[in-house]
Design a protein around this motif. Sequence first.
Motif, PDB file in Angstrom:
ATOM      1  N   LYS A 192       0.827  -1.190   0.000  1.00 61.22           N
ATOM      2  CA  LYS A 192       0.000   0.000   0.000  1.00 61.22           C
ATOM      3  C   LYS A 192       0.871   1.254   0.000  1.00 61.22           C
ATOM      4  N   ILE A 193       0.578   2.166  -0.930  1.00 60.04           N
ATOM      5  CA  ILE A 193       1.332   3.408  -1.023  1.00 60.04           C
ATOM      6  C   ILE A 193       0.573   4.508  -0.293  1.00 60.04           C
ATOM      7  N   LYS A 194       1.275   5.265   0.529  1.00 60.40           N
ATOM      8  CA  LYS A 194       0.635   6.331   1.285  1.00 60.40           C
ATOM      9  C   LYS A 194       0.136   7.439   0.361  1.00 60.40           C
ATOM     10  N   LYS A 195      -0.952   8.074   0.775  1.00 62.60           N
ATOM     11  CA  LYS A 195      -1.516   9.177   0.009  1.00 62.60           C
ATOM     12  C   LYS A 195      -0.515  10.325  -0.099  1.00 62.60           C
ATOM     13  N   SER A 196       0.209  10.609   0.995  1.00 59.11           N
ATOM     14  CA  SER A 196       1.191  11.697   0.990  1.00 59.11           C
ATOM     15  C   SER A 196       2.307  11.445  -0.020  1.00 59.11           C
ATOM     16  N   THR A 197       2.676  10.175  -0.186  1.00 61.74           N
ATOM     17  CA  THR A 197       3.725   9.814  -1.147  1.00 61.74           C
ATOM     18  C   THR A 197       3.249  10.075  -2.573  1.00 61.74           C
ATOM     19  N   LEU A 198       1.999   9.701  -2.862  1.00 64.48           N
ATOM     20  CA  LEU A 198       1.439   9.938  -4.195  1.00 64.48           C
ATOM     21  C   LEU A 198       1.370  11.439  -4.498  1.00 64.48           C
ATOM     22  N   ILE A 199       1.000  12.235  -3.490  1.00 62.42           N
ATOM     23  CA  ILE A 199       0.937  13.686  -3.677  1.00 62.42           C
ATOM     24  C   ILE A 199       2.321  14.247  -3.984  1.00 62.42           C
ATOM     25  N   GLN A 200       3.329  13.766  -3.268  1.00 61.06           N
ATOM     26  CA  GLN A 200       4.702  14.230  -3.504  1.00 61.06           C
ATOM     27  C   GLN A 200       5.166  13.876  -4.912  1.00 61.06           C
ATOM     28  N   ILE A 201       4.837  12.668  -5.361  1.00 61.09           N
ATOM     29  CA  ILE A 201       5.225  12.246  -6.716  1.00 61.09           C
ATOM     30  C   ILE A 201       4.528  13.120  -7.759  1.00 61.09           C
ATOM     31  N   ALA A 202       3.233  13.419  -7.527  1.00 56.96           N
ATOM     32  CA  ALA A 202       2.480  14.269  -8.459  1.00 56.96           C
ATOM     33  C   ALA A 202       3.083  15.669  -8.537  1.00 56.96           C
TER      34      ALA A 202
END
Length: 283
Positions: free
Chosen positions: A2-12
């Motif tokens: 599971k990937i954290k939501k904060s990590t996805l935001i940082q990648i975006a």
Amino acid sequence: MKIKKSTLIQIAILILFVGIIEPTSFIGTWIHSLCGALRTMAFLVSVLLYLKDRIYRELTENLLIFFIILLGISSVLYSKKLTADYMYFAKNAFSVIVLGKYMMKRQPRNFCMMIGGILSLWLLIDAFTWNIPGLGGKPGDIAFSCFLGTKTTITYYLLPALAFDYAFLMSFPRNKRLFADTLLMMAIGGTIAYLIQMPISTTIVCLILQLLCMILVNKKTFIVKSIIKYGFLITSLLNILLIAGGTLGFLDYIMVNVLGESSDLDGRRQIWTMVLATFSRRP
């Protein structure tokens, strides 16, 4: 996994920044079109974050946005319109300010790593992918084909690269700095490798000054503490004076009538005036 939501935001946000600080070597390719779409998306996201994250309450960020507005006023007064160059700059600058603030409030270390890493990598690529004069596409061509742009563009990437790399480096204890040291050395090494092939005075001066600043900051002297405390305020006032002075004309008056210098600060206007006059006499 599971990937954290904060990590996805940082990648975006990282992807959006790649579009904002696109090297000019991509112009004319599909990558340039993609980066254009990313810049538009970054601006729209920034407008939403400016309101949703209440960045309009932040003094520093609003001062920076105020500078952008002042530049727009100067553009209107000088050109009687908002030029395409200004609009391009204004949208990107606004996006950088808002997205940067959003990240610095949540993941400052990761943000410094992201931006410093991108710029350091591009400086390294720039050092090994350019063509020297005379190696253009056709016989007799004279061309500087640099990854980042013209030969002076390296300075504009060097300044923030070293700043973010150094901030990332200083966020770690001394025994955990290997990756941060690597990023900093990429930026410095790439720049030196470029300068060995083509010395550029402004880049050399900026590189030396930034390295000296890094050393001084570590010393924690009274002067450094004062600069850290009041530096932004002093710089802000100087920027306002510079922009207002150029718009209202009193800066030109001081330069020409008091100091006896060229109002454009570099003398190029006078040189080209003489060149054009010579051409007109002997076409």
